[in-house]
Motif scaffolding. Structure first.
Motif, PDB file in Angstrom:
ATOM      1  N   CYS A  14       0.824  -1.206   0.000  1.00  7.98           N
ATOM      2  CA  CYS A  14       0.000   0.000   0.000  1.00  7.98           C
ATOM      3  C   CYS A  14       0.862   1.261   0.000  1.00  7.98           C
ATOM      4  CB  CYS A  14      -0.937  -0.003   1.204  1.00  7.98           C
ATOM      5  SG  CYS A  14      -0.134   0.243   2.790  1.00  7.98           S
ATOM      6  N   VAL A  15       0.232   2.326  -0.399  1.00  9.19           N
ATOM      7  CA  VAL A  15       0.806   3.673  -0.348  1.00  9.19           C
ATOM      8  C   VAL A  15      -0.156   4.483   0.509  1.00  9.19           C
ATOM      9  CG1 VAL A  15       1.386   5.713  -1.711  1.00  9.19           C
ATOM     10  CG2 VAL A  15       1.851   3.425  -2.627  1.00  9.19           C
ATOM     11  N   LEU A  16       0.389   5.366   1.327  1.00 12.19           N
ATOM     12  CA  LEU A  16      -0.444   6.131   2.258  1.00 12.19           C
ATOM     13  C   LEU A  16      -0.586   7.582   1.821  1.00 12.19           C
ATOM     14  CD1 LEU A  16       1.139   4.841   5.596  1.00 12.19           C
ATOM     15  CD2 LEU A  16      -0.844   3.903   4.376  1.00 12.19           C
ATOM     16  N   ASP A  17      -1.750   8.150   2.137  1.00 14.28           N
ATOM     17  CA  ASP A  17      -1.936   9.586   1.987  1.00 14.28           C
ATOM     18  C   ASP A  17      -1.148  10.271   3.102  1.00 14.28           C
ATOM     19  OD1 ASP A  17      -3.590   9.480  -0.277  1.00 14.28           O
ATOM     20  OD2 ASP A  17      -5.407   9.272   0.936  1.00 14.28           O
ATOM     21  N   GLY A  18      -1.391  11.542   3.318  1.00 18.35           N
ATOM     22  CA  GLY A  18      -0.692  12.284   4.360  1.00 18.35           C
ATOM     23  C   GLY A  18      -1.183  11.949   5.756  1.00 18.35           C
ATOM     24  N   VAL A  19      -0.378  12.269   6.734  1.00 14.72           N
ATOM     25  CA  VAL A  19      -0.719  12.002   8.124  1.00 14.72           C
ATOM     26  C   VAL A  19      -1.927  12.843   8.530  1.00 14.72           C
ATOM     27  CG1 VAL A  19       0.867  13.720   9.118  1.00 14.72           C
ATOM     28  CG2 VAL A  19       0.258  11.685  10.439  1.00 14.72           C
ATOM     29  N   GLN A  20      -2.773  12.268   9.373  1.00 13.18           N
ATOM     30  CA  GLN A  20      -3.991  12.937   9.830  1.00 13.18           C
ATOM     31  C   GLN A  20      -3.920  13.170  11.336  1.00 13.18           C
ATOM     32  OE1 GLN A  20      -7.000  10.179   8.546  1.00 13.18           O
ATOM     33  NE2 GLN A  20      -6.660  10.622   6.387  1.00 13.18           N
ATOM     34  N   ASN A  21      -4.631  14.215  11.777  1.00 15.86           N
ATOM     35  CA  ASN A  21      -4.751  14.557  13.196  1.00 15.86           C
ATOM     36  C   ASN A  21      -3.448  15.065  13.804  1.00 15.86           C
ATOM     37  OD1 ASN A  21      -7.454  13.608  13.059  1.00 15.86           O
ATOM     38  ND2 ASN A  21      -6.714  11.534  13.389  1.00 15.86           N
ATOM     39  N   VAL A  22      -2.531  15.565  12.963  1.00 15.74           N
ATOM     40  CA  VAL A  22      -1.255  16.087  13.446  1.00 15.74           C
ATOM     41  C   VAL A  22      -1.128  17.534  12.966  1.00 15.74           C
ATOM     42  CG1 VAL A  22       1.256  15.868  13.364  1.00 15.74           C
ATOM     43  CG2 VAL A  22      -0.170  13.804  13.392  1.00 15.74           C
ATOM     44  N   ASP A  23      -1.103  18.465  13.916  1.00 16.25           N
ATOM     45  CA  ASP A  23      -0.886  19.862  13.562  1.00 16.25           C
ATOM     46  C   ASP A  23       0.555  20.042  13.093  1.00 16.25           C
ATOM     47  OD1 ASP A  23      -3.467  20.577  14.304  1.00 16.25           O
ATOM     48  OD2 ASP A  23      -2.868  21.070  16.369  1.00 16.25           O
ATOM     49  N   ASP A  24       0.758  20.962  12.176  1.00 14.52           N
ATOM     50  CA  ASP A  24       2.097  21.289  11.670  1.00 14.52           C
ATOM     51  C   ASP A  24       2.851  20.042  11.217  1.00 14.52           C
ATOM     52  OD1 ASP A  24       1.646  24.010  12.283  1.00 14.52           O
ATOM     53  OD2 ASP A  24       2.302  23.684  14.350  1.00 14.52           O
ATOM     54  N   GLU A  25       2.151  19.187  10.455  1.00 14.01           N
ATOM     55  CA  GLU A  25       2.741  17.920  10.021  1.00 14.01           C
ATOM     56  C   GLU A  25       3.987  18.114   9.165  1.00 14.01           C
ATOM     57  OE1 GLU A  25       0.325  19.088   6.601  1.00 14.01           O
ATOM     58  OE2 GLU A  25      -0.177  18.997   8.723  1.00 14.01           O
ATOM     59  N   TYR A  26       4.132  19.282   8.552  1.00 16.38           N
ATOM     60  CA  TYR A  26       5.321  19.566   7.743  1.00 16.38           C
ATOM     61  C   TYR A  26       6.609  19.425   8.568  1.00 16.38           C
ATOM     62  CZ  TYR A  26       5.574  24.069  10.072  1.00 16.38           C
ATOM     63  OH  TYR A  26       5.680  25.043  11.024  1.00 16.38           O
ATOM     64  N   GLN A  27       6.497  19.601   9.883  1.00 17.75           N
ATOM     65  CA  GLN A  27       7.673  19.490  10.747  1.00 17.75           C
ATOM     66  C   GLN A  27       8.269  18.080  10.740  1.00 17.75           C
ATOM     67  OE1 GLN A  27       6.230  20.896  14.542  1.00 17.75           O
ATOM     68  NE2 GLN A  27       6.628  23.033  14.014  1.00 17.75           N
ATOM     69  N   LEU A  28       7.459  17.085  10.368  1.00 14.78           N
ATOM     70  CA  LEU A  28       7.940  15.705  10.328  1.00 14.78           C
ATOM     71  C   LEU A  28       8.970  15.489   9.218  1.00 14.78           C
ATOM     72  CD1 LEU A  28       4.545  13.895  10.928  1.00 14.78           C
ATOM     73  CD2 LEU A  28       6.488  14.021  12.518  1.00 14.78           C
ATOM     74  N   SER A  29       9.075  16.423   8.297  1.00 19.91           N
ATOM     75  CA  SER A  29      10.085  16.302   7.247  1.00 19.91           C
ATOM     76  C   SER A  29      11.082  17.453   7.288  1.00 19.91           C
ATOM     77  CB  SER A  29       9.419  16.231   5.869  1.00 19.91           C
ATOM     78  OG  SER A  29       8.714  17.410   5.606  1.00 19.91           O
ATOM     79  N   LYS A  30      11.197  18.075   8.444  1.00 21.18           N
ATOM     80  CA  LYS A  30      12.123  19.196   8.583  1.00 21.18           C
ATOM     81  C   LYS A  30      13.185  18.958   9.648  1.00 21.18           C
ATOM     82  CE  LYS A  30       9.887  23.211   6.816  1.00 21.18           C
ATOM     83  NZ  LYS A  30      10.868  24.026   6.177  1.00 21.18           N
ATOM     84  N   GLY A  31      13.101  17.830  10.345  1.00 20.28           N
ATOM     85  CA  GLY A  31      14.077  17.591  11.391  1.00 20.28           C
ATOM     86  C   GLY A  31      13.737  18.294  12.688  1.00 20.28           C
ATOM     87  N   ILE A  32      12.447  18.391  12.977  1.00 16.84           N
ATOM     88  CA  ILE A  32      11.976  19.028  14.209  1.00 16.84           C
ATOM     89  C   ILE A  32      11.403  17.942  15.118  1.00 16.84           C
ATOM     90  CG2 ILE A  32      10.272  20.642  15.153  1.00 16.84           C
ATOM     91  CD1 ILE A  32      10.546  22.188  12.456  1.00 16.84           C
ATOM     92  N   SER A  33      11.837  17.936  16.368  1.00 16.88           N
ATOM     93  CA  SER A  33      11.332  16.951  17.324  1.00 16.88           C
ATOM     94  C   SER A  33       9.836  17.157  17.543  1.00 16.88           C
ATOM     95  CB  SER A  33      12.069  17.080  18.646  1.00 16.88           C
ATOM     96  OG  SER A  33      11.499  16.208  19.604  1.00 16.88           O
ATOM     97  N   ARG A  34       9.089  16.051  17.550  1.00 17.45           N
ATOM     98  CA  ARG A  34       7.632  16.111  17.747  1.00 17.45           C
ATOM     99  C   ARG A  34       7.162  15.215  18.886  1.00 17.45           C
ATOM    100  NH1 ARG A  34       4.176  18.349  14.032  1.00 17.45           N
ATOM    101  NH2 ARG A  34       2.866  18.048  15.832  1.00 17.45           N
ATOM    102  N   ALA A  35       8.069  14.626  19.633  1.00 22.16           N
ATOM    103  CA  ALA A  35       7.683  13.674  20.674  1.00 22.16           C
ATOM    104  C   ALA A  35       6.761  14.294  21.721  1.00 22.16           C
ATOM    105  CB  ALA A  35       8.918  13.083  21.337  1.00 22.16           C
ATOM    106  N   ASP A  36       7.034  15.524  22.139  1.00 22.11           N
ATOM    107  CA  ASP A  36       6.191  16.172  23.135  1.00 22.11           C
ATOM    108  C   ASP A  36       4.837  16.503  22.534  1.00 22.11           C
ATOM    109  OD1 ASP A  36       8.115  16.040  25.094  1.00 22.11           O
ATOM    110  OD2 ASP A  36       8.832  18.086  24.789  1.00 22.11           O
ATOM    111  N   GLY A  37       3.802  15.932  23.084  1.00 24.80           N
ATOM    112  CA  GLY A  37       2.446  16.232  22.654  1.00 24.80           C
ATOM    113  C   GLY A  37       2.024  15.608  21.335  1.00 24.80           C
ATOM    114  N   PHE A  38       2.763  14.608  20.870  1.00 25.56           N
ATOM    115  CA  PHE A  38       2.348  13.973  19.622  1.00 25.56           C
ATOM    116  C   PHE A  38       1.002  13.286  19.860  1.00 25.56           C
ATOM    117  CE2 PHE A  38       2.460  10.882  16.108  1.00 25.56           C
ATOM    118  CZ  PHE A  38       2.765  11.748  15.069  1.00 25.56           C
ATOM    119  N   PRO A  39       0.020  13.524  18.997  1.00 26.73           N
ATOM    120  CA  PRO A  39      -1.336  13.032  19.264  1.00 26.73           C
ATOM    121  C   PRO A  39      -1.464  11.507  19.205  1.00 26.73           C
ATOM    122  CG  PRO A  39      -1.221  14.074  17.104  1.00 26.73           C
ATOM    123  CD  PRO A  39       0.103  14.302  17.766  1.00 26.73           C
ATOM    124  N   ALA A  40      -2.221  10.970  20.137  1.00 23.30           N
ATOM    125  CA  ALA A  40      -2.452   9.528  20.195  1.00 23.30           C
ATOM    126  C   ALA A  40      -3.281   9.033  19.021  1.00 23.30           C
ATOM    127  CB  ALA A  40      -3.141   9.163  21.512  1.00 23.30           C
TER     128      ALA A  40
END
Length: 190
Positions: A14-40
Motif C-alpha cells: 500500500c501507499v499512504l496519503d498524508g498524516v492525519q490529526n497532526v498539527d504542523d505535520e510539515y515538521q515531520l520532514s524538517k528535522g523538528i522533534s515532535r515527541a512532546d504532545g504527539f497526538p495519540a
C-alpha cells in the motif's frame, strides 16, 4: 558514506496519503522533534489512487515522505540506540476506513547536518524557500561533517530525505524487511 533511505513499493504494498490529526505535520520532514504532545490519534489512510494495493510493508511510502515503519523495523533500529531519533506511534486505516494496524511508527530523525558540498553538488534552490533545494541531480557530501557513528540524520537543505549509515542499511536489508530501498549518494536524484 551514508545512503538515502527510500521506499520500495513493489507491486503489492500500500501507499499512504498524508498524516492525519497532526498539527504542523510539515515538521515531520524538517528535522523538528515532535515527541512532546504527539497526538495519540495520529494516523494515515491508504491512498485511494492505489486501491489494489493493501499489503502492509515494514516501510510504507506516504505523501509526507515520513519514515512509516512496522514495530519490527522500529525495534531493529531502536536496538542500535540511534541518537537524536524519536519513534512516534501511528495507526493505518485501509481504503474502507477500517483499522488495518495501530502498530506502526514514524521514525523522526531530528539531527540536521550541514553536510552537502554545495560547490561539488548540482542542484537548484527552491524559489519559495531559499534554504531548500528544489532538485538535486548530483549530491556530494562533506565526509568530515558527518560523525562516523551517526546512524540516521537529515542533510541541511534537503531535510525531507533521511540519510542512514551504510552498515545499518546493510543490516536491515539482511534482516529481510519489506518496502526498503537504500540509494547510494552517487546515484541519488531528487
Amino acid at each position: 558514506m551514508p545512503v538515502v533511505w527510500e521506499w520500495d513499493v513493489g507491486e503489492r504494498f500500500c501507499v499512504l496519503d498524508g498524516v492525519q490529526n497532526v498539527d504542523d505535520e510539515y515538521q515531520l520532514s524538517k528535522g523538528i522533534s515532535r515527541a512532546d504532545g504527539f497526538p495519540a490519534d495520529a494516523s494515515f489512510a491508504m491512498s485511494a489512487k492505489h486501491r489494489k494495493y493493501v499489503a502492509l510493508a515494514d516501510n510504507i511510502s506516504n505523501l509526507n515522505r515520513a519514515l512509516v515503519v512496522s514495530r519490527k523495523l522500529k525495534e531493529a533500529i531502536e536496538a542500535r540506540r540511534p541518537r537524536d531519533v524519536e519513534f512516534l506511534r501511528v495507526s493505518i486505516f485501509d481504503h474502507k476506513q477500517k483499522l488495518a494496524s495501530n502498530d506502526y511508527f514514524i521514525i523522526n530523525p531530528f539531527n540536521v547536518i550541514d553536510c552537502i558540498d554545495k560547490d561539488k553538488s548540482k542542484y537548484r534552490w527552491n524559489n519559495i524557500d531559499p534554504e531548500k533545494m528544489s532538485s538535486c541531480t548530483r549530491l556530494v557530501l562533506k565526509p568530515e561533517a558527518i560523525h562516523p557513528e551517526l546512524l540516521l540524520f537529515r542533510p541541511r537543505h534537503l531535510e525531507y530525505y533521511v540519510l542512514i549509515h551504510p552498515d545499518l542499511a546493510a543490516a536491515l536489508e539482511d534482516e529481510g524487511f519489506t518496502g526498503l530501498r537504500f540509494t547510494p549518494i552517487d546515484e541519488f536524484e531528487s
